[in-house]
Every structure is written in C-alpha cells, then in structure tokens.
Design a protein around this motif. Structure first.
Motif, PDB file in Angstrom:
ATOM      1  N   THR A   1       0.821  -1.213   0.000  1.00  0.00           N
ATOM      2  CA  THR A   1       0.000   0.000   0.000  1.00  0.00           C
ATOM      3  C   THR A   1       0.850   1.257   0.000  1.00  0.00           C
ATOM      4  O   THR A   1       0.339   2.353  -0.069  1.00  0.00           O
ATOM      5  CB  THR A   1      -0.868   0.051   1.268  1.00  0.00           C
ATOM      6  OG1 THR A   1       0.005   0.041   2.387  1.00  0.00           O
ATOM      7  CG2 THR A   1      -1.844  -1.086   1.345  1.00  0.00           C
ATOM      8  N   GLY A   2       2.179   1.104   0.141  1.00  0.00           N
ATOM      9  CA  GLY A   2       3.043   2.276   0.234  1.00  0.00           C
ATOM     10  C   GLY A   2       3.021   2.879   1.628  1.00  0.00           C
ATOM     11  O   GLY A   2       3.604   3.924   1.870  1.00  0.00           O
ATOM     12  N   LEU A   3       2.343   2.206   2.580  1.00  0.00           N
ATOM     13  CA  LEU A   3       2.212   2.768   3.932  1.00  0.00           C
ATOM     14  C   LEU A   3       3.563   2.834   4.630  1.00  0.00           C
ATOM     15  O   LEU A   3       3.850   3.785   5.358  1.00  0.00           O
ATOM     16  CB  LEU A   3       1.227   1.915   4.739  1.00  0.00           C
ATOM     17  CG  LEU A   3       0.897   2.413   6.143  1.00  0.00           C
ATOM     18  CD1 LEU A   3       0.302   3.821   6.101  1.00  0.00           C
ATOM     19  CD2 LEU A   3      -0.080   1.459   6.835  1.00  0.00           C
ATOM     20  N   ASP A   4       4.420   1.803   4.390  1.00  0.00           N
ATOM     21  CA  ASP A   4       5.730   1.831   5.055  1.00  0.00           C
ATOM     22  C   ASP A   4       6.516   3.051   4.615  1.00  0.00           C
ATOM     23  O   ASP A   4       7.160   3.719   5.416  1.00  0.00           O
ATOM     24  CB  ASP A   4       6.521   0.540   4.780  1.00  0.00           C
ATOM     25  CG  ASP A   4       6.790   0.333   3.305  1.00  0.00           C
ATOM     26  OD1 ASP A   4       6.045   0.884   2.486  1.00  0.00           O
ATOM     27  OD2 ASP A   4       7.750  -0.387   2.983  1.00  0.00           O
ATOM     28  N   SER A   5       6.424   3.383   3.301  1.00  0.00           N
ATOM     29  CA  SER A   5       7.210   4.523   2.837  1.00  0.00           C
ATOM     30  C   SER A   5       6.614   5.822   3.379  1.00  0.00           C
ATOM     31  O   SER A   5       7.336   6.755   3.717  1.00  0.00           O
ATOM     32  CB  SER A   5       7.350   4.465   1.315  1.00  0.00           C
ATOM     33  OG  SER A   5       6.640   5.412   0.654  1.00  0.00           O
ATOM     34  N   ARG A   6       5.293   5.882   3.557  1.00  0.00           N
ATOM     35  CA  ARG A   6       4.685   7.105   4.121  1.00  0.00           C
ATOM     36  C   ARG A   6       5.078   7.281   5.592  1.00  0.00           C
ATOM     37  O   ARG A   6       5.303   8.388   6.057  1.00  0.00           O
ATOM     38  CB  ARG A   6       3.164   7.094   3.949  1.00  0.00           C
ATOM     39  CG  ARG A   6       2.763   7.260   2.473  1.00  0.00           C
ATOM     40  CD  ARG A   6       1.389   7.869   2.333  1.00  0.00           C
ATOM     41  NE  ARG A   6       0.338   7.035   2.857  1.00  0.00           N
ATOM     42  CZ  ARG A   6      -0.213   6.026   2.204  1.00  0.00           C
ATOM     43  NH1 ARG A   6       0.188   5.702   0.992  1.00  0.00           N
ATOM     44  NH2 ARG A   6      -1.176   5.324   2.761  1.00  0.00           N
ATOM     45  N   LEU A   7       5.176   6.139   6.327  1.00  0.00           N
ATOM     46  CA  LEU A   7       5.585   6.234   7.740  1.00  0.00           C
ATOM     47  C   LEU A   7       7.035   6.701   7.838  1.00  0.00           C
ATOM     48  O   LEU A   7       7.373   7.539   8.655  1.00  0.00           O
ATOM     49  CB  LEU A   7       5.417   4.870   8.430  1.00  0.00           C
ATOM     50  CG  LEU A   7       3.959   4.453   8.679  1.00  0.00           C
ATOM     51  CD1 LEU A   7       3.903   3.028   9.236  1.00  0.00           C
ATOM     52  CD2 LEU A   7       3.276   5.417   9.637  1.00  0.00           C
TER      53      LEU A   7
END
Ligand SMILES: C[S@@+](CC[C@H](N)C(=O)[O-])C[C@H]1O[C@@H](n2cnc3c(N)ncnc32)[C@H](O)[C@@H]1O
Length: 231
Positions: free
Chosen positions: A11-17
């Motif tokens: 989801t790209g969530l790791d990169s947003r975090l």
C-alpha cells in the motif's frame, strides 16, 4: 514458493511512515523552512489539486509546479489527478527531502506512475528562473514563517511564470496568528501579520475561492488564485 507479500509495502504505507519520520526530524532541525509538524493530509492534497482536476479544456495537457514538495505527501495526490501528457516540476529546497523525492519517484507505487513526467529541482523556488511557464502552481511554502518581502518575491515569481488563466493554490494553517498573538514574541507576531497582509493583497486581486480543510494536522485554509486571461 512466492515470497509472502508485505501488506505495508503493497500500500506504500511503510514509505509514508518513513517519510513522516524524516519530515518530523527536519521540522525539528529547520522549522522556519519546513513550517509544519507533519506531512499534509490527503484531504488537503485533493483540495490543493482542484485546478489540476477541473480543467477548462478537458484535453489540455497541463504544465504543473509544486513548490515545497517536502516528502511528497501532496505530490502523491497530485499524481492521481494528473492525466497523460501533463508534466510536473517538484521544487524543494531541503536536500534531504529532494533526495527522498527522487527515490520515491523510482519506488513509490503512487509516485512511480508519474516518474517520466516529473522533475525534482533541489533549489529555492525563485531560483527556477524566468523561462518557465505553468498552468497550475500548488504552493506548500510556509508563508507564515517568512518575511513580507520574501512572500511578495515568491508571489510575484509565481505570477510571472503562470500562464494567463492559470491557477495558484496555496495553503496555511488556521489560527496561527491568533495563537502567536498570545504565545510568540511581539516581533514574530508582527512579522507574521505583515506577511499575511501580502497574501491578503494577492487574494483581493486574484482570489477565486477559499476553503478550509479540517482533516489536516493542523487544520488548514487554502486560497485559490487565478491570473487574469489578459493581465
Ligand atoms: C509546509 S512543508 C510542505 C511539505 C509538503 N508539500 C506537504 O504538504 O507535506 C514546506 C516545504 O517547503 C520547503 N521550502 C521552504 N522554503 C522553500 C523555498 N523557498 N523553495 C522551495 N522549497 C521550500 C520546505 O523545505 C518544506 O519541505
């Protein structure tokens, strides 16, 4: 056997975090230039992308600039609204953020689709030079932290490179002036008041709409400006 899928990565969530962590570290180091405690919300991004979405000619290919792209929170949303043939200049003065943006264009699932149409410029926006033309400028610069002269120079620059009929959408945070009136040194309160008067001057001349986005930390206002077709 296929490797198990990492739900964060997909989801790209790791990169947003990771980007939120980088943003907060830079905000602590250089608050005057960063001007925020966290990357913008998607709701703010969608509202800032209004004139990328609503184009007078649906077949038009837009030349877009995002000033102060940070870690790409708004750029990701802009990417969703871009169409085939649109191009974007992502301008960011902080070298850490600009480097991260370049990496994200190569790897982030939301930014990679616009990688061929996007250019990262690590510089002050006013150093982009006079030979550029834009249909839409999305400004994330923290005008509340700048002097009135700096704000005027930047707004004049935006309008010098904006095509007639083009739009600038810029944002700031609600109630900062009121909070500063109580907690900040008088000098700083007066500096912010003067820079906000410059923004007001442009809004009075070119404003076509103002909105509030409460779903952001902190809640924000947006001004949409339009350069007259004949200036
Ligand atoms: C409020 S943050 C916005 C970041 C991102 N657009 C967001 O909404 O999360 C402002 C950004 O503008 C950058 N910046 C400040 N002054 C600038 C200038 N004169 N030219 C280009 N970038 C600038 C800062 O480094 C910072 O990344």
């Amino acid at each position: 056997m296929a490797a198990p899928q990492n739900p964060l990565q997909s989801t790209g969530l790791d990169s947003r975090l990771r980007d939120a962590g980088l943003f907060i570290r830079q905000a602590i180091r250089t608050f005057r230039a960063t001007g925020a405690v966290a990357p913008s919300s998607r709701a703010l991004g969608h509202a800032l992308a209004r004139y990328i979405d609503q184009r007078e000619d649906p077949d038009a290919q837009l030349s877009i600039m995002e000033a102060g792209a940070g870690t790409g929170a708004v750029s990701r949303v802009i990417a969703q609204h871009m169409r085939k043939g649109d191009t974007i200049d992502l301008v960011e003065s902080n070298p850490e953020f600009a480097g991260r943006l370049a990496d994200l264009l190569a790897s982030d699932p939301e930014l990679n689709p616009i990688a061929d149409s996007a250019t990262v410029h690590q510089m002050l926006v006013t150093d982009l030079g006079p030979d550029r033309r834009y249909d839409v400028i999305v400004s994330g610069l923290p005008f509340a932290n700048f002097t009135a002269e700096e704000v005027r120079e930047i707004l004049e620059y935006y309008f010098s490179v904006l095509r007639p009929g083009g739009h600038v959408s810029l944002f700031g945070y609600l109630y900062t002036k009121q909070v500063k009136a109580v907690v900040a040194p008088r000098e700083d309160y007066l500096r912010q008041a003067r820079s906000s008067w410059v923004v007001e001057e442009w809004v009075n001349r070119y404003g076509i709409g103002t909105e509030r986005v409460l779903a952001n930390l902190p809640p924000a206002w947006i001004h949409h400006l339009r350069k007259p077709a004949e200036d």
